[in-house]
Design a protein around this motif. Structure first.
Motif, mmCIF file in Angstrom:
data_model
loop_
_atom_site.group_PDB
_atom_site.id
_atom_site.type_symbol
_atom_site.label_atom_id
_atom_site.label_comp_id
_atom_site.label_asym_id
_atom_site.label_seq_id
_atom_site.Cartn_x
_atom_site.Cartn_y
_atom_site.Cartn_z
ATOM 1 N N MET A 125 0.822 -1.213 0.000
ATOM 2 C CA MET A 125 0.000 0.000 0.000
ATOM 3 C C MET A 125 0.852 1.257 0.000
ATOM 4 S SD MET A 125 -3.148 -0.830 2.586
ATOM 5 C CE MET A 125 -3.330 0.917 2.857
ATOM 6 N N VAL A 126 1.894 1.261 0.832
ATOM 7 C CA VAL A 126 2.769 2.435 0.900
ATOM 8 C C VAL A 126 3.412 2.695 -0.452
ATOM 9 C CG1 VAL A 126 4.942 3.280 1.867
ATOM 10 C CG2 VAL A 126 3.207 2.317 3.376
ATOM 11 N N LEU A 127 3.919 1.642 -1.090
ATOM 12 C CA LEU A 127 4.588 1.805 -2.383
ATOM 13 C C LEU A 127 3.597 2.213 -3.475
ATOM 14 C CD1 LEU A 127 7.024 -1.260 -2.284
ATOM 15 C CD2 LEU A 127 7.537 1.142 -1.788
ATOM 16 N N LEU A 128 2.406 1.614 -3.472
ATOM 17 C CA LEU A 128 1.400 1.989 -4.468
ATOM 18 C C LEU A 128 0.916 3.425 -4.267
ATOM 19 C CD1 LEU A 128 -0.870 -1.173 -4.868
ATOM 20 C CD2 LEU A 128 0.496 -0.080 -6.639
ATOM 21 N N ALA A 129 0.670 3.793 -3.003
ATOM 22 C CA ALA A 129 0.226 5.155 -2.720
ATOM 23 C C ALA A 129 1.274 6.174 -3.156
ATOM 24 C CB ALA A 129 -0.075 5.311 -1.226
ATOM 25 N N LEU A 143 10.885 4.033 0.176
ATOM 26 C CA LEU A 143 11.425 2.676 0.205
ATOM 27 C C LEU A 143 12.248 2.363 1.461
ATOM 28 C CD1 LEU A 143 11.455 0.070 -1.404
ATOM 29 C CD2 LEU A 143 13.506 0.871 -2.584
ATOM 30 N N PRO A 144 13.149 3.260 1.922
ATOM 31 C CA PRO A 144 13.899 2.935 3.144
ATOM 32 C C PRO A 144 12.998 2.681 4.350
ATOM 33 C CG PRO A 144 14.942 4.754 1.993
ATOM 34 C CD PRO A 144 13.623 4.524 1.327
ATOM 35 N N GLY A 145 12.022 3.549 4.559
ATOM 36 C CA GLY A 145 11.093 3.349 5.674
ATOM 37 C C GLY A 145 10.288 2.073 5.519
ATOM 38 N N ALA A 146 9.904 1.754 4.269
ATOM 39 C CA ALA A 146 9.130 0.538 4.012
ATOM 40 C C ALA A 146 9.953 -0.701 4.340
ATOM 41 C CB ALA A 146 8.680 0.497 2.556
ATOM 42 N N VAL A 147 11.229 -0.688 3.973
ATOM 43 C CA VAL A 147 12.107 -1.833 4.257
ATOM 44 C C VAL A 147 12.273 -2.024 5.767
ATOM 45 C CG1 VAL A 147 14.465 -2.704 4.058
ATOM 46 C CG2 VAL A 147 13.333 -1.712 2.061
ATOM 47 N N VAL A 148 12.516 -0.919 6.487
ATOM 48 C CA VAL A 148 12.707 -0.992 7.936
ATOM 49 C C VAL A 148 11.434 -1.497 8.617
ATOM 50 C CG1 VAL A 148 13.100 0.360 10.030
ATOM 51 C CG2 VAL A 148 14.482 0.792 7.988
ATOM 52 N N ALA A 149 10.283 -0.945 8.227
ATOM 53 C CA ALA A 149 9.023 -1.340 8.858
ATOM 54 C C ALA A 149 8.670 -2.788 8.534
ATOM 55 C CB ALA A 149 7.897 -0.409 8.410
ATOM 56 N N THR A 150 8.913 -3.221 7.293
ATOM 57 C CA THR A 150 8.608 -4.600 6.909
ATOM 58 C C THR A 150 9.488 -5.577 7.681
ATOM 59 O OG1 THR A 150 7.997 -3.856 4.683
ATOM 60 C CG2 THR A 150 8.426 -6.202 4.974
ATOM 61 N N TRP A 295 9.439 -6.876 20.702
ATOM 62 C CA TRP A 295 9.629 -5.473 21.065
ATOM 63 C C TRP A 295 10.632 -4.785 20.135
ATOM 64 C CZ3 TRP A 295 5.892 -3.812 23.840
ATOM 65 C CH2 TRP A 295 5.271 -4.653 24.764
ATOM 66 N N VAL A 296 11.678 -5.515 19.736
ATOM 67 C CA VAL A 296 12.633 -4.951 18.775
ATOM 68 C C VAL A 296 11.931 -4.699 17.443
ATOM 69 C CG1 VAL A 296 14.765 -5.362 17.488
ATOM 70 C CG2 VAL A 296 14.602 -6.065 19.892
ATOM 71 N N GLY A 297 11.125 -5.672 17.013
ATOM 72 C CA GLY A 297 10.378 -5.502 15.775
ATOM 73 C C GLY A 297 9.408 -4.335 15.844
ATOM 74 N N ALA A 298 8.743 -4.179 16.989
ATOM 75 C CA ALA A 298 7.811 -3.059 17.153
ATOM 76 C C ALA A 298 8.533 -1.720 17.035
ATOM 77 C CB ALA A 298 7.109 -3.164 18.508
ATOM 78 N N LEU A 299 9.738 -1.632 17.596
ATOM 79 C CA LEU A 299 10.526 -0.409 17.476
ATOM 80 C C LEU A 299 10.912 -0.136 16.024
ATOM 81 C CD1 LEU A 299 12.860 -0.651 20.609
ATOM 82 C CD2 LEU A 299 10.969 0.949 20.249
ATOM 83 N N LEU A 300 11.259 -1.192 15.285
ATOM 84 C CA LEU A 300 11.596 -1.026 13.870
ATOM 85 C C LEU A 300 10.378 -0.565 13.064
ATOM 86 C CD1 LEU A 300 13.876 -4.133 13.166
ATOM 87 C CD2 LEU A 300 14.570 -1.728 13.279
ATOM 88 N N VAL A 301 9.219 -1.125 13.380
ATOM 89 C CA VAL A 301 7.989 -0.691 12.708
ATOM 90 C C VAL A 301 7.737 0.792 12.967
ATOM 91 C CG1 VAL A 301 5.469 -0.902 12.700
ATOM 92 C CG2 VAL A 301 6.894 -2.951 12.641
ATOM 93 N N SER A 305 7.830 3.679 10.118
ATOM 94 C CA SER A 305 6.627 4.495 9.927
ATOM 95 C C SER A 305 6.937 5.984 10.069
ATOM 96 C CB SER A 305 5.548 4.084 10.937
ATOM 97 O OG SER A 305 5.185 2.734 10.765
ATOM 98 N N VAL A 306 7.778 6.329 11.049
ATOM 99 C CA VAL A 306 8.161 7.739 11.232
ATOM 100 C C VAL A 306 8.939 8.236 10.021
ATOM 101 C CG1 VAL A 306 9.627 9.290 12.584
ATOM 102 C CG2 VAL A 306 8.127 7.677 13.743
ATOM 103 N N LEU A 307 9.835 7.412 9.504
ATOM 104 C CA LEU A 307 10.582 7.799 8.303
ATOM 105 C C LEU A 307 9.640 8.106 7.146
ATOM 106 C CD1 LEU A 307 13.603 5.296 8.246
ATOM 107 C CD2 LEU A 307 13.712 7.774 8.542
#
Length: 315
Positions: A125-129, A143-150, A295-301, A305-307
């Protein structure tokens, strides 16, 4: 002449993606993410009582009835044909493919892996939007934020479930069908969310599409050769059918309103929280512990998302 309230609302909104973007509608869309966080845990409880296919059919039947009562759809003649046909098929395909993919997963580990494939939809969705935003280099910027969040989603969901990545590759090679269904379902949902606001001309088909999903799930259930449970499910199981139906149907009602009248980019970014919140809510409902990888994954998400938010907020 417009009154002062409508002037303030117009000043607070901007035109994007073919519709006026309302901050209030975006907030309603965000409520869907909160409601959906309870989906996995409640579906699991219902499935334990009724089985996967029958439980899903009952959930969407009750959910469809609730939507028809509390959020009746517009008359058919008001629906643009493209939205009604293409949008409806995308909606039904997504819901059916996810239900079928989880049902085809041979083990609990495979079910977690299939869920992770499904959770690619926020990234899509992020990439399509970004791609349809007509901003220069929009995809490269998100793309960088999408990679980190994924990566965070994979760590949060997979890490908390003790996912073995080597075993996951072997499972995909041995039985690719459920994974393919989950992938194309995620793609269908991202296309639905990003493109239907322009197709719909402001008409929301959620209450119309939802009963169609119920029909598809009943067909899948009886085609699978499964009937009714040998023993009558408990009262708790029936209560959770209603609770789960309200959560899912309410989530789709909020999401439908949000994507038609709110900011698609903001909702796409916020949707990364869906699998993380879902894992946390499931842990509470099912009495599971949340591990350090979660918790580490949640921080990455959150970081991803902030990026992406900072990129999309930049004019």
């Amino acid at each position: 002449m417009a009154n002062d309230g409508s002037k303030r609302e117009s000043a607070a909104a901007n035109l994007a993606g073919g519709h006026v973007v309302s901050a209030r509608a975006t907030a309603v869309g965000l409520m869907a993410i909160v409601l959906w966080s309870f989906m996995a845990g409640t579906v699991r409880i219902v499935s334990d009582g009724f089985g996967a296919t029958l439980g899903s059919a009952l959930i969407y039947t009750v959910g469809g009835v609730l939507l028809l009562i509390f959020r009746r759809p517009a008359p058919l003649k008001q629906f643009p044909r493209k939205y009604l046909i293409v949008g409806g098929l995308l909606f039904v395909f997504y819901e059916s493919s996810i239900s079928l993919s989880l049902g085809l997963a041979s083990t609990d580990a495979s079910a977690v892996e299939v869920s992770l494939v499904n959770y690619l939809w926020p990234t899509m969705m992020v990439l399509l939007a970004a791609g349809v935003s007509h901003r220069r280099h929009a995809i490269a910027r998100v793309l960088p934020g999408a990679v980190v969040a994924t990566a965070g989603v994979a760590l949060a969901v997979g890490g908390n479930s003790g996912l073995d990545w080597n075993a996951a590759v072997a499972h995909i090679a041995a039985d690719p069908l459920p994974y393919a269904l989950a992938f194309f379902g995620a793609l269908a949902w991202s296309v639905y969310a990003v493109f239907t606001p322009a197709w719909s001309q402001g008409v929301d088909g959620t209450s119309l599409f939802f009963p169609c999903v119920a029909v598809a799930l009943w067909i899948i259930h009886f085609a699978s050769g499964q009937g009714w449970p040998a023993q009558m499910p408990s009262l708790e199981s029936w209560v959770f059918v209603v609770v789960c139906a309200a959560v899912i149907a309410g989530g789709y009602a909020c999401w439908g309103y949000g994507i038609l009248h709110g900011s698609m980019e903001r909702l796409a970014i916020a949707s990364y929280a869906t699998p993380v919140l879902s894992t946390a809510a499931s842990a509470v409902l099912l009495g599971l512990a949340l591990s350090l990888p979660f918790w580490v994954g949640a921080l990455l998400v959150a970081a991803g998302s902030v990026l992406n938010y900072l990129v999309t907020a930049r004019k």
